[in-house]
Design a protein around this motif. Structure first.
Motif, PDB file in Angstrom:
ATOM      1  N   ALA A 173       9.051   7.256  -1.522  1.00  0.00           N
ATOM      2  CA  ALA A 173       7.859   6.421  -1.678  1.00  0.00           C
ATOM      3  C   ALA A 173       7.128   6.778  -2.970  1.00  0.00           C
ATOM      4  N   ALA A 176       8.988   5.269  -5.816  1.00  0.00           N
ATOM      5  CA  ALA A 176       8.701   3.834  -5.853  1.00  0.00           C
ATOM      6  C   ALA A 176       7.310   3.571  -6.427  1.00  0.00           C
ATOM      7  N   LEU A 177       6.362   4.455  -6.137  1.00  0.00           N
ATOM      8  CA  LEU A 177       5.012   4.325  -6.716  1.00  0.00           C
ATOM      9  C   LEU A 177       5.086   4.415  -8.241  1.00  0.00           C
ATOM     10  N   LYS A 180       6.409   1.158  -9.592  1.00  0.00           N
ATOM     11  CA  LYS A 180       5.373   0.118  -9.596  1.00  0.00           C
ATOM     12  C   LYS A 180       4.353   0.376 -10.696  1.00  0.00           C
ATOM     13  N   TYR A 181       3.982   1.627 -10.867  1.00  0.00           N
ATOM     14  CA  TYR A 181       3.002   2.000 -11.891  1.00  0.00           C
ATOM     15  C   TYR A 181       3.501   1.628 -13.290  1.00  0.00           C
ATOM     16  N   ALA A 209       3.758   3.168   1.893  1.00  0.00           N
ATOM     17  CA  ALA A 209       4.496   2.165   1.123  1.00  0.00           C
ATOM     18  C   ALA A 209       4.001   0.758   1.440  1.00  0.00           C
ATOM     19  N   TRP A 212       0.443   0.128  -0.141  1.00  0.00           N
ATOM     20  CA  TRP A 212       0.454  -0.041  -1.598  1.00  0.00           C
ATOM     21  C   TRP A 212       1.526  -1.023  -2.072  1.00  0.00           C
ATOM     22  N   LYS A 213       2.229  -1.644  -1.123  1.00  0.00           N
ATOM     23  CA  LYS A 213       3.305  -2.599  -1.451  1.00  0.00           C
ATOM     24  C   LYS A 213       4.285  -2.009  -2.471  1.00  0.00           C
ATOM     25  N   LEU A 214       4.810  -0.863  -2.126  1.00  0.00           N
ATOM     26  CA  LEU A 214       5.712  -0.166  -3.035  1.00  0.00           C
ATOM     27  C   LEU A 214       7.121  -0.764  -2.981  1.00  0.00           C
ATOM     28  N   CYS A 216      10.094   0.005  -2.347  1.00  0.00           N
ATOM     29  CA  CYS A 216      10.928   1.045  -1.740  1.00  0.00           C
ATOM     30  C   CYS A 216      11.765   0.455  -0.612  1.00  0.00           C
ATOM     31  N   CYS A 271      12.128  -6.418  -2.776  1.00  0.00           N
ATOM     32  CA  CYS A 271      11.165  -5.441  -3.322  1.00  0.00           C
ATOM     33  C   CYS A 271      10.749  -5.797  -4.740  1.00  0.00           C
TER      34      CYS A 271
END
Length: 388
Positions: A173, A176-177, A180-181, A209, A212-214, A216, A271
């Motif tokens: 997770a 994945a953050l 996204k970042y 997840a 934050w809609k990651l 993943c 995703c």
């Protein structure tokens, strides 16, 4: 006179191996369409397609990769019994369609993190058989310089096997953050087993997840046994694809490399579109026990294992499809088998003869791009220099 001339001409022609001549004379199909098992869905209106096209090129590549993973794991079993490999060692033979199908469904720049049953994914992510086996034997030529062993191998965009059960869930997770970042449309596959699915940290990772809609993909490799415990005795619900609760999920035939590939493409696209995480359960089977200390037949019968080999073996299923659809011949696939065996044997010889890392390198590579510093050993008067 004429016979002598013909004889001289023929003697100057390089003779091709009979199998190569046979291959060259075959009329192959360039591609073929196959039906794949429909996935079970949870909180999804539609899932992956139920048909897919396999090209001859892709089929041969998948076959070679799965055979390589199979032979590599069997060689690891042999090296362990010969005491060249020591400590923990968890083999994934039987689950080859998972690692190969997952890699076929994502981009090289996507991220992957998994459990300690990691050898197959190490190979499909880009590590050579030589570097994997050398790491298993603790040699300098290993992918982690001989200091990681079976559970700690890494390569670019692969964050390793993890020795702590379920720890890769929250770590995935976090990866994945980062994806996204950075806004690079990349996804992270976080794999864990059916035993780890009952860990609280997996549920916590699902929650974070989803909040934050990651991007993943939480992947449960359900091989029916958590160590030696059948899933029915360990889990109140064996529908692992529904464990995300508020996260959509799907259940996939993990013994079919094409089914895994199409499902992976589907979840990766899900995703990437910004919809958040998704859970995917791969129904698969391991032929070996949980680890090399587990014979694997005290909690299941030999007949059960043989039935899976006979009816659902992932390599056999792909081979039959390719031969029946004229994507390849039996002889051509046998040639690949021979080449794979030689590659694995050569890698094993290297893994047995390459030198071990010297003691003075024990503390190297603790940090990346950090000035050299000293690390205290088990004896407080002995210190080791650490280099990045």
């Amino acid at each position: 006179m004429l016979a002598a001339v013909v004889s001289r001409v023929l003697s100057g022609v390089t003779q091709k191996p009979s199998s190569r001549v046979l291959v060259a004379s075959c009329n192959y199909s360039n591609d073929a369409m196959f039906a794949i098992k429909k996935c079970d869905l949870y909180r999804l209106e539609e899932g992956p397609p139920v048909t897919t096209v396999l090209t001859r090129e892709d089929g041969l590549r998948y076959y070679r990769m799965m055979q390589t993973v199979r032979r590599m794991e069997l060689k690891a079993d042999q090296l362990y019994k010969q005491k060249f490999i020591r400590g923990f060692c968890h083999l994934c033979d039987g689950q080859e369609a998972c690692s190969v199908g997952l890699e076929a469904g994502i981009n090289p720049t996507d991220r992957v993190i998994t459990s300690y049953r990691a050898h197959g994914l190490c190979y499909t992510r880009g590590l050579s058989v030589r570097s994997i086996l050398a790491e298993l034997t603790g040699r300098r030529g290993g992918c982690a310089k001989g200091k990681g062993g079976s559970m700690h191998m890494y390569v670019k965009n692969f964050y390793g096997g993890n020795g702590i059960v379920g720890a890769q869930g929250p770590l995935g997770a976090g990866i994945a953050l980062a994806c996204k970042y950075k806004g690079n449309k990349e996804v992270c596959l976080a794999l864990y087993g059916d035993g780890a699915a009952n860990q609280g940290q997996i549920a916590e990772a699902h929650n974070m997840a989803a909040l934050w809609k990651l991007p993943c993909v939480f992947i449960c490799e359900n091989n029916l046994y958590g160590m030696g415990t059948p899933v029915e005795r360990a889990s109140a619900s064996t529908d692992y694809y529904k464990r995300g609760n508020f996260i959509p999920g799907l259940r996939v035939d993990g013994m079919d490399v094409l089914g895994v590939r199409e499902a992976t493409k589907f979840v990766a696209d899900y995703c990437r579109s910004g919809k958040g995480p998704i859970v995917m359960e791969l129904q698969t089977y391991r032929y070996h026990g949980h680890s090399m200390s587990d014979p694997g037949i005290s909690y299941r019968t030999r007949e059960e294992v043989q039935n899976v080999r006979r009816e659902s073996d992932p390599i056999m299923l792909l081979k039959d499809r390719m031969v029946d659809s004229k994507l390849a011949t039996v002889e051509e696939l046998k040639d690949i088998d021979v080449e794979v065996r030689k590659e694995v044997e050569d890698a094993a010889q290297f893994a047995m003869t390459d030198p071990e890392p010297p003691l003075e390198e024990l503390a190297h590579h603790i940090y990346c791009n950090t000035p050299a510093f000293e690390v205290r050993g088990a004896n407080q008067w002995i210190k080791f220099k650490s280099l990045s």
